[in-house]
Design a protein around this motif. Structure first.
Motif, short mmCIF file in Angstrom:
data_model
loop_
_atom_site.label_atom_id
_atom_site.label_comp_id
_atom_site.label_asym_id
_atom_site.label_seq_id
_atom_site.Cartn_x
_atom_site.Cartn_y
_atom_site.Cartn_z
N UNK A 77 43.15 43.68 30.24
CA UNK A 77 43.87 44.91 31.04
C UNK A 77 42.94 45.49 31.93
N UNK A 78 41.63 45.91 31.43
CA UNK A 78 40.65 46.59 32.43
C UNK A 78 40.17 45.73 33.54
N UNK A 79 39.96 44.20 33.24
CA UNK A 79 39.67 43.16 34.34
C UNK A 79 40.68 43.16 35.42
N UNK A 80 42.31 43.28 34.77
CA UNK A 80 43.20 43.20 35.82
C UNK A 80 43.08 44.38 36.74
N UNK A 81 42.90 45.43 36.12
CA UNK A 81 42.79 46.81 36.84
C UNK A 81 41.79 47.01 37.71
N UNK A 82 40.50 46.40 37.36
CA UNK A 82 39.19 46.08 38.28
C UNK A 82 39.70 45.33 39.55
N UNK A 83 40.53 44.15 39.33
CA UNK A 83 40.86 43.31 40.52
C UNK A 83 41.92 44.13 41.66
N UNK A 84 42.76 44.88 40.92
CA UNK A 84 43.79 45.58 41.52
C UNK A 84 43.18 46.46 42.38
N UNK A 85 42.30 47.56 41.74
CA UNK A 85 41.50 48.24 42.64
C UNK A 85 40.94 47.76 43.68
N UNK A 86 40.28 46.59 43.44
CA UNK A 86 39.51 46.11 44.61
C UNK A 86 40.34 45.48 45.67
N UNK A 87 41.37 45.24 45.29
CA UNK A 87 42.44 44.62 46.32
C UNK A 87 42.96 46.02 47.24
N UNK A 88 43.23 47.10 46.31
CA UNK A 88 43.37 48.28 46.88
C UNK A 88 42.31 48.65 48.19
N UNK A 89 41.04 48.75 47.45
CA UNK A 89 40.10 49.34 48.28
C UNK A 89 39.68 48.46 49.40
N UNK A 90 40.03 47.15 49.24
CA UNK A 90 39.55 46.11 50.38
C UNK A 90 40.93 46.34 51.67
N UNK A 91 41.93 47.07 51.32
CA UNK A 91 42.84 47.39 52.33
C UNK A 91 42.65 48.95 52.66
N UNK A 92 41.67 49.35 52.26
CA UNK A 92 41.20 50.88 52.79
C UNK A 92 41.91 51.86 51.96
N UNK A 93 42.70 51.49 50.92
CA UNK A 93 43.34 52.64 50.07
C UNK A 93 42.39 53.38 49.30
N UNK A 94 42.43 54.74 49.11
CA UNK A 94 41.26 55.43 48.69
C UNK A 94 41.47 55.50 47.14
N UNK A 95 40.23 55.68 46.57
CA UNK A 95 40.25 55.59 45.03
C UNK A 95 40.47 57.22 44.55
N UNK A 96 40.46 58.30 45.46
CA UNK A 96 40.77 59.35 44.93
C UNK A 96 41.12 60.24 46.22
N UNK A 97 42.19 61.13 46.14
CA UNK A 97 42.45 61.97 47.16
C UNK A 97 42.53 63.51 46.68
N UNK A 98 42.16 64.27 47.68
CA UNK A 98 42.23 65.97 47.27
C UNK A 98 43.45 66.61 47.81
N UNK A 99 44.07 67.20 46.97
CA UNK A 99 45.49 68.03 47.37
C UNK A 99 44.89 69.61 47.06
N UNK A 100 45.21 70.20 48.19
CA UNK A 100 45.03 71.78 48.12
C UNK A 100 46.28 72.31 48.05
N UNK A 101 46.35 73.20 47.06
CA UNK A 101 47.72 73.77 46.87
C UNK A 101 47.64 75.30 46.90
N UNK A 102 48.25 75.86 47.68
CA UNK A 102 48.28 77.68 47.80
C UNK A 102 49.02 77.96 46.58
#
Length: 300
Positions: A77-102
């Motif tokens: 399962x971890x190997x599958x997740x690594x491949x999915x994350x790599x695929x997303x990163x190759x498309x420029x999808x961020x691994x983390x985003x920051x949300x500021x909430x008043x």
């Protein structure tokens, strides 16, 4: 230490268990029956353990095989997740985003759509930063946040309406003022007032901001509305709290005061993308989800 086995071997064992036979697994993996038998025999030799046995002319996993596979499933399962994350990163999808909430925003307005978003996006983590007053503006202008839930729009940063927070004056039920049908603002001047501090960074030479009526002779300053509510409950003084905070603590023994000409005021909330055109696809996707949630709330 060099590993004796490979992910491909454990994947083969996994498919045999899932498909119910070597032949069915061979079809799924697009390999020959003979190739899979060889792979299993090789794995058994490497481990020194029998993994498959024949029952009623069917190849099934032994108890040792099942035990090892249960542990290998986590690795697969971890190997599958690594491949999915790599695929997303190759498309420029961020691994983390920051949300500021008043801090005036109802947290439900953030976390309800977030739960839906994460059910479809398993690769992006979200960091939530609570802000107020000058820190809210700073998170936008410094582009430290990918998405910001703010009060008034920040100059030169486009914003969309997100919601409205109603602020109500409250006091403990056993306080003398709680017994009055109507209260004058001047009566507040002799009662301690609980206020939430500006969360801006003091190391930056930016003037801290104040909002609302602040003429009480004594002021108790706290970091957030949770502390403010607890202070009011204990009879420390009065405070203006967001309506959603009060409703969540219906059993808190608080009384909403009927203040002449100042019973309530409303604060508009907006959504903005501090990084503008540099916003990544993950942040833009979550931003769109937040906006849709806002529109759906209006229809209710």
């Amino acid at each position: 230490m060099r590993l004796k086995t490979t992910l491909d071997q454990w994947q083969t064992l996994y498919e045999i268990e899932r498909a119910g036979s070597i032949q069915a697994a061979a079809t799924v993996l697009n390999k020959s029956h003979t190739t899979l038998i060889y792979a299993v025999k090789k794995l058994e030799e490497q481990l020194g353990v029998s993994l498959i046995t024949v029952e009623k002319r069917r190849a099934v996993l032994t108890e040792d095989g099942k035990s090892l596979l249960r542990r290998a499933n986590t690795m697969l399962e971890q190997a599958r997740e690594l491949e999915e994350i790599s695929k997303q990163l190759s498309k420029g999808i961020e691994s983390e985003i920051v949300v500021a909430m008043d801090h005036l925003c109802n947290p439900d307005w953030l976390y309800s759509p977030m739960a839906e978003y994460l059910s479809e996006n398993s690769t992006t983590s979200i960091q939530v930063v609570e802000t107020s007053l000058s820190k809210t503006s700073h998170m936008v202008t410094s582009e430290e946040a990918d998405i910001a839930i703010i009060t008034l729009p920040v100059t030169n940063y486009p914003a969309e309406a997100f919601g409205v927070t109603t602020m109500l004056p409250v006091i403990a039920a056993d306080h003398p003022l709680a017994q009055k049908a109507s209260v004058c603002v001047s009566e507040f001047s002799i009662i301690p007032q609980i206020v939430v501090r500006d969360l801006g960074d003091e190391s930056r030479k930016v003037s801290k901001q104040d909002v609302g009526w602040l003429k009480s002779r004594q002021r108790i300053t706290v970091d957030n509305f949770d502390h403010a509510l607890r202070a009011v409950e204990k009879g420390v003084g009065f405070c203006r709290l967001p309506e959603h905070v009060i409703k969540k603590r219906a059993d808190s023994g608080l009384v909403v005061l009927n203040v002449e000409n100042a019973k309530r005021y409303q604060v508009p909330l907006h959504l903005t993308l501090p990084k503008g055109s540099k916003t990544g696809p993950a942040a833009k996707g979550f931003y769109d989800r937040l906006l849709k949630y806002s529109e759906d709330r209006k229809k209710e």
